[in-house]
Design a protein around this motif. Structure first.
Motif, short mmCIF file in Angstrom:
data_model
loop_
_atom_site.label_atom_id
_atom_site.label_comp_id
_atom_site.label_asym_id
_atom_site.label_seq_id
_atom_site.Cartn_x
_atom_site.Cartn_y
_atom_site.Cartn_z
N LYS A 85 42.41 34.45 39.62
CA LYS A 85 43.05 33.37 39.73
C LYS A 85 44.12 33.35 40.97
O LYS A 85 44.26 32.31 41.64
CB LYS A 85 43.97 32.78 38.77
CG LYS A 85 43.21 32.39 37.62
CD LYS A 85 43.84 31.68 36.34
CE LYS A 85 43.14 31.13 35.21
NZ LYS A 85 43.83 30.45 34.08
N HIS A 86 44.38 34.50 41.72
CA HIS A 86 45.18 34.62 42.78
C HIS A 86 44.49 34.06 44.11
O HIS A 86 43.38 34.31 44.20
CB HIS A 86 45.48 36.06 43.05
CG HIS A 86 46.83 36.21 44.02
ND1 HIS A 86 46.63 36.12 45.43
CD2 HIS A 86 47.91 36.41 43.64
CE1 HIS A 86 47.81 36.78 46.09
NE2 HIS A 86 48.63 36.65 45.02
N PRO A 87 45.47 33.14 44.90
CA PRO A 87 44.55 32.49 46.08
C PRO A 87 44.24 33.49 47.17
O PRO A 87 43.37 33.08 47.85
CB PRO A 87 45.70 31.71 46.48
CG PRO A 87 47.03 32.21 45.80
CD PRO A 87 46.68 32.82 44.59
N ILE A 88 44.56 34.55 47.10
CA ILE A 88 44.13 35.61 48.20
C ILE A 88 43.37 36.81 47.46
O ILE A 88 42.18 37.01 47.84
CB ILE A 88 45.35 36.36 48.96
CG1 ILE A 88 46.00 35.16 49.77
CG2 ILE A 88 44.82 37.30 49.89
CD1 ILE A 88 47.25 35.59 50.46
N ILE A 89 44.01 37.26 46.55
CA ILE A 89 43.17 38.54 45.98
C ILE A 89 41.79 38.04 45.16
O ILE A 89 41.07 38.87 45.21
CB ILE A 89 44.20 39.20 44.75
CG1 ILE A 89 45.50 39.86 45.39
CG2 ILE A 89 43.68 40.56 43.98
CD1 ILE A 89 46.44 40.50 44.41
N GLY A 90 41.88 36.78 44.41
CA GLY A 90 40.66 36.26 43.92
C GLY A 90 39.32 36.30 44.78
O GLY A 90 38.38 36.46 44.28
N ASN A 91 39.36 36.23 46.24
CA ASN A 91 38.48 36.60 46.96
C ASN A 91 37.88 37.73 46.98
O ASN A 91 36.54 37.82 47.60
CB ASN A 91 38.83 35.94 48.54
CG ASN A 91 39.33 34.48 48.64
OD1 ASN A 91 38.55 33.71 48.72
ND2 ASN A 91 40.68 34.36 48.59
N PHE A 92 38.57 38.71 46.81
CA PHE A 92 37.86 40.07 46.83
C PHE A 92 37.12 40.42 45.79
O PHE A 92 36.47 41.53 45.70
CB PHE A 92 39.14 41.04 46.97
CG PHE A 92 39.98 41.23 48.25
CD1 PHE A 92 39.39 42.00 49.18
CD2 PHE A 92 41.11 40.56 48.44
CE1 PHE A 92 40.17 41.99 50.57
CE2 PHE A 92 41.62 40.64 49.66
CZ PHE A 92 41.20 41.19 50.61
N PHE A 93 37.03 39.60 44.87
CA PHE A 93 35.75 39.62 43.67
C PHE A 93 34.47 39.67 44.24
O PHE A 93 33.67 40.21 43.93
CB PHE A 93 36.41 38.93 42.47
CG PHE A 93 37.25 38.99 41.54
CD1 PHE A 93 36.70 39.81 40.37
CD2 PHE A 93 38.47 38.87 41.82
CE1 PHE A 93 37.71 40.24 39.59
CE2 PHE A 93 39.41 39.35 40.95
CZ PHE A 93 39.14 39.89 39.69
#
Length: 327
Positions: A85-93
């Motif tokens: 759900k993190h706005p930055i870390i979530g993209n790394f999925f």
């Protein structure tokens, strides 16, 4: 008098709860390196054994990281949920789904059926993740500081569907590849505009995110690879994508590769853009076959090997020092 005895502190590599999802970018980079050496064999006549060994390493790394992250998901589900759900870390999925797509090309060399299965899994999960991320962004109320290069990962990921799926034998693969190019191309264009605006008009990113700036060459070099795999030719549009990505790499190189930036898992964010550039340069050099482009392809391939070896060694060192998996 009380005697104080010094008790040596037992070293620990840390806990799986702190396993960063962006470590899957290492699989992307090493898979890309394997594919680059396969292209190098066509241009320089190098042995395919090099590509095979690196490809095996990529598969093993994906298995180890997958087991680790599944363990984290089972033991610490809230941490995984918070990361997603993190706005930055979530993209790394997106690094997980892209890794599957690239491994489909690596494995597909030896087993066509396994490669096709991996490509289908990677395609479905990549499109699903892209849908989730874009939908989440359209909910609004996002801070300017959250517009970072990591936003591009889900968009670039859809471009990788065409990169890995150019030779798929399914009748429907043509339209899926076209769909992925459409989504990846437009989403990457819009997001790149927002990211450049944030980088130009607002405060610099945190130093830990600086290596991820190299992701901005991804839409051009991955776009080049996806486009030529779809069209089965290199035309002027493809050349424009390649050359601008090369120019952007030269600009970003001096901003990213600095001794002042501390090492962390985020450094693996440079691996796949560099691998994409190397693969693009090798394919373009094979097509044009002029010495300046062959020289450029050689320099980038050598640079990529040096960078990945350094990243791998420092990651292993950080793991056993307890710095990689600490809170």
């Amino acid at each position: 008098m009380q005697t104080i005895t010094a008790i040596p502190k037992q070293k620990s590599i840390g806990s799986v709860q702190f396993l960063p999802v962006n470590l899957f970018a290492s699989v992307m980079g090493i898979s890309g390196l394997s594919l680059a050496w396969r292209q190098a064999s066509k241009l320089f006549g190098t042995s395919l054994v090099i590509a095979d060994i690196i490809g095996i390493a990529a598969v093993l790394m994906f298995i180890v990281l997958s087991l680790g992250y599944i363990s984290k998901w089972i033991l610490y589900p809230q941490k995984v949920k918070d990361e997603f759900k993190h706005p930055i870390i979530g993209n790394f999925f997106g690094t997980i789904t892209i890794a599957i797509l690239l491994l489909s090309s690596v494995v597909g060399t030896y087993s066509g059926l396994t490669g096709q299965v991996l490509w289908i899994i990677g395609t479905v999960t990549t499109l699903a993740l892209s849908f989730i991320i874009v939908t989440r962004l359209l909910d609004g109320n996002h801070e300017h500081g959250h517009a970072v290069p990591a936003w591009l990962i889900p968009g670039v990921g859809t471009l990788d569907i065409a990169v890995a799926g150019g030779s798929m034998p399914f009748a429907w693969a043509h339209e899926i590849n076209l769909l992925s190019l459409a989504i990846g191309g437009i989403v990457a264009l819009v997001f790149l505009t927002m990211i450049l605006s944030r980088l130009i008009h607002h405060a610099p990113m945190h130093s830990g995110l600086t290596p991820s700036m190299l992701i901005m060459i991804g839409p051009f070099e991955v776009g080049f690879l996806g486009y030529i795999n779809f069209e089965h030719r290199i035309d002027q549009f493809a050349s424009i994508l390649f050359y601008f990505g090369l120019f952007l790499f030269i600009v970003l190189f001096f901003k990213v590769f600095k001794k002042s930036i501390p090492f962390g898992a985020s450094w693996w964010g440079v691996s796949f853009p560099l691998a994409a550039l190397s693969n693009a340069a090798l394919q373009y050099a094979i097509f044009v076959h002029s010495w300046p482009l062959i020289a450029i392809a050689t320099i980038i391939l050598v640079l990529m090997n040096i960078v990945l070896v350094v990243l791998f060694v420092r990651t292993i060192k950080a793991l056993f020092n307890g710095n990689l998996l600490k809170g």
